[in-house]
Design an enzyme around this catalytic site. Structure first.
Site, PDB file in Angstrom:
ATOM      1  N   GLU A  52       0.834  -1.195   0.000  1.00  9.39           N
ATOM      2  CA  GLU A  52       0.000   0.000   0.000  1.00  9.39           C
ATOM      3  C   GLU A  52       0.879   1.260   0.000  1.00  9.39           C
ATOM      4  OE1 GLU A  52      -3.596   1.722   2.904  1.00  9.39           O
ATOM      5  OE2 GLU A  52      -2.251   0.118   3.597  1.00  9.39           O
ATOM      6  N   LYS A 121      -9.118   2.733  -2.136  1.00  7.63           N
ATOM      7  CA  LYS A 121      -9.380   2.040  -0.876  1.00  7.63           C
ATOM      8  C   LYS A 121     -10.747   2.447  -0.342  1.00  7.63           C
ATOM      9  CE  LYS A 121      -7.126   1.195   3.627  1.00  7.63           C
ATOM     10  NZ  LYS A 121      -5.890   1.485   4.401  1.00  7.63           N
ATOM     11  N   CYS A 177      -5.560  -3.154   2.239  1.00  5.73           N
ATOM     12  CA  CYS A 177      -5.317  -3.213   3.683  1.00  5.73           C
ATOM     13  C   CYS A 177      -6.589  -3.343   4.517  1.00  5.73           C
ATOM     14  CB  CYS A 177      -4.494  -2.003   4.110  1.00  5.73           C
ATOM     15  SG  CYS A 177      -3.671  -2.278   5.708  1.00  5.73           S
TER      16      CYS A 177
END
Length: 677
Positions: A52, A121, A177
């Site tokens: 990330e 994200k 994540c």
């Protein structure tokens, strides 16, 4: 595609990459990413995932809002995109990007000089050590958009799938994540929409116990989603102002760990594994509830296609393949499997006896592995029922070829277990039957054909059933899963039949380890254990055909093939429905080198063998003919017995239902067409 190429057999190589992070230096990070990307290309990886925000660094806090930093990120991406033109590998890179009025934490999917798409994200942690809500906007709900940066245009949103046109089953879904830490994850939606390879780019600083939590989430996601899951977390070089980083990488497939990297490594690393796209497709087709779940969802996804152009040559095989798929080489796993298998068998027999009110069991004991194991299952069952061991009516029934060693072992075992035992010599009755039906042996000729063999096998079973009638007991079957698969049993009044078969779900290659576990776990006395150890060392033989002094006894494996290969063939046929050509490829990887890979604990050194492709092919053909075109009628009439292995059972009331008069032509055609002689 050559036979030796992984891409010819439904595999795809994936990579989880960690580069040394250069905090707030996108140019240096881009160079590190490209170095790793070139290494992945050299290894013919289809997909490579990076951590990330790897292009900027994860722990840069408010620097992410600085235009010079974001401008440099776009230039770094442009450099990676340009250099990727010469690379086969799909690169998935983490970067902060501007879109609309906000900044998004993104995964940029790059291939052969193009940006295939950008996934933002969805779930931003803003608790404890995390403060992402201060810096980024959530991508949740963004769909159908296009992003423009550095002169590049690409689809933008959480509605993107990336599918290879030329590698069947390779469809990539991306989450970032925190997306995997929530109850209903993007990965779940992506998998239901068709993603077979799920990617997670992670920052995730390390604290005590967090690596274990990540592993559990990765494993469970891959299992629930019937997918591969490729995870890469930030590592060395990230800012340690308030946190630390371990660079965890892992690759899971359907709940199984394929590969993981070294944590806390100083410098970059790449973790490779070859994922089985066919296996995932088969599992999803088999597990109909997966598609039922999909039909409950109304989400729409855009599919971006690309041509991977994988190599057709042999690039090696980066995947552990167990020689014995029914028998794990890991000692703790094998011990757990043996504990469960033995107790499944015992519990099945206990319930059958309790339900029927039966107080006695009748069993034939030859001194071989199968009847030995069935007898020690019966002994434990009567113990649990509070019955005396004398309620086990055990019979050894020597025939024309019974060896002295096996007879001695059978007698010793029956006595040491304190059963009610007896020896019944079947030779006189068998000779009379052969004489009555006009068989040449009845006239004194040495003709040892299938009738000669089956008269002995049938008489033994006939005696057992009549003894059960006489004493009010049930006949315990001893034949195993492998014999049922190959049809290596006498139908009807023969060893195919019993009132209850405790071994029906146990493959031949597992039985020896079950007996070793029984010895090691001290289920019985030392004198029983000594006899069990002696039985383990004997060669597998039906002992139906007489041999001259000095000759080797009749060998089962000389007729039907090595059980270690045939159990391998059975597992991948029964459990996953794989093509014979793929099974042959995997068997070659598992068996071509004695020194390569792990062997099950306590497996004797003198029994460790290697097989080359011609031998693998030969016995696979035998398996296909016997399994598909010959032996189903025996399985269609098999007695009750518990399923033991997740690899499957052959009960017509359970895992395997097939016509008794089917053809093996389709399987043999694949073998002939795709496996070299």
């Amino acid at each position: 595609m050559t036979f030796h190429s992984i891409y010819a057999h439904g595999f795809a190589r994936v990579a989880a990459c960690v580069t040394t992070s250069h905090v707030a230096d996108p140019s240096a990070n881009a160079k590190a990413i490209l170095a790793a990307a070139n290494a992945c290309h050299e290894q013919s990886a289809a997909v490579a995932v990076f951590p990330e925000l790897c292009l900027s660094g994860y722990a840069i806090e408010d620097l992410v809002k600085q235009d010079p930093l974001l401008d440099a990120v776009e230039r770094g991406l442009a450099a990676i995109v340009e250099a990727s033109d010469a690379l086969m590998t799909v690169l998935i890179v983490g970067a902060p990007l501007r879109f609309g009025h906000r900044i998004y934490n993104c995964a940029v999917v790059i291939h052969r000089g193009n940006v295939l798409g950008v996934v933002p994200k969805s779930y931003l942690p803003t608790y404890r050590e995390f403060y992402e809500g201060r810096h980024f906007a959530s991508g949740a709900g963004i769909a159908g958009e296009t992003i423009v940066f550095g002169g590049l245009h690409a689809p933008f949103g959480v509605d993107l799938l990336f599918a290879a046109e030329d590698v069947p089953g390779l469809t990539i879904g991306v989450e970032i994540c925190e997306d995997m830490w929530i109850p209903v994850t993007p990965a779940s939606e992506l998998a239901l929409a068709g993603a077979s390879v799920l990617i997670n780019l992670s920052g995730s600083p390390i604290t005590i116990g967090r690596a274990r939590s990540r592993a559990l989430l990765c494993q469970s996601t891959s299992a629930r989603c019937l997918a591969a899951y490729v995870y890469s977390a930030a590592g060395a070089g990230e800012s340690t102002t308030d946190l630390a980083w371990d660079g965890q990488t892992s690759i899971y497939e359907n709940g199984v760990l394929l590969a993981e990297g070294e944590r806390f490594r100083q410098g970059g690393q790449i973790t490779f594994a070859d994922v089985d796209l066919d296996l995932l497709r088969q599992e999803r087709a088999l597990m109909g509830t997966f598609d039922d779940n999909r039909r409950q969802r109304e989400a729409f996804f855009r599919k971006v296609t690309f041509a991977l152009k994988p190599p057709a040559s042999d690039i090696g095989f980066l995947r552990k393949v167990e020689r014995f798929p029914f028998v794990p080489s890991d000692e703790s796993l094998l011990e757990q499997d043996c504990y469960e298998a033995y107790n499944i068998q015992v519990a099945g027999l206990v319930q059958r006896m309790r339900a029927t009110g039966t107080k006695r069991v009748v069993i034939g004991v030859s001194g071989g592995l199968d009847s030995t194991h069935a007898l020690i299952v019966a002994a434990k069952a009567v113990d649990l029922l509070g019955l005396p061991r004398e309620n086990i009516l055990a019979y050894t029934m020597p025939g024309f070829a019974t060896g002295s060693e096996s007879k001695t072992n059978a007698l010793a075992l029956m006595k040491s277990l304190q059963t009610n035992w007896q020896e019944l010599d079947i030779r006189t009755t068998a000779t009379q039957m052969l004489k009555d039906i006009g068989h040449p042996f009845g006239k004194g000729e040495k003709v040892y054909d299938v009738t000669f063999e089956n008269v002995q096998a049938g008489l033994r079973t006939d005696y057992l059933f009549r003894l059960a009638n006489h004493h009010g007991g049930i006949v315990i079957g001893t034949g195993d899963l492998s014999e049922l698969a190959l049809g290596w049993c006498t139908y009807g009044v023969g060893d195919q039949m019993a009132h209850y078969n405790v071994n029906a779900g146990v493959p031949k290659t597992l039985i020896q380890h079950l007996i070793r576990w029984v010895i090691a776990s001290q289920q019985f006395s030392d004198d029983v254990n000594r006899t069990l150890a002696s039985i383990l060392s004997a060669e597998i033989s039906p002992e139906l055909v007489p041999v001259k002094p000095g000759e080797k006894p009749q060998s089962t494996e000389a007729s039907v093939g090595p059980y270690e290969l045939q159990d391998f063939n059975l597992f991948y046929t029964l459990r996953f429905g794989m093509r014979p050509s793929k099974i042959a490829f995997m068997a070659l990887q598992a068996w071509k080198d004695v020194a390569k890979g792990e062997w099950p604990p306590a497996f004797p050194n003198d029994r460790r063998k290697a097989y080359e492709l011609p031998e693998i092919r030969r016995w696979l053909e035998v398996f296909l003919r016997r399994f598909f075109a010959f032996s189903q009628f025996k399985r269609s009439a098999m007695p009750n017995g518990p399923k033991v292995s997740a690899g499957g059972s052959l009960s017509p009331r359970g895992d395997w239902r097939a016509p008794s008069d089917s053809s093996a032509a389709a399987w043999l055609e694949d073998l002939d067409r795709n496996v070299p002689n």
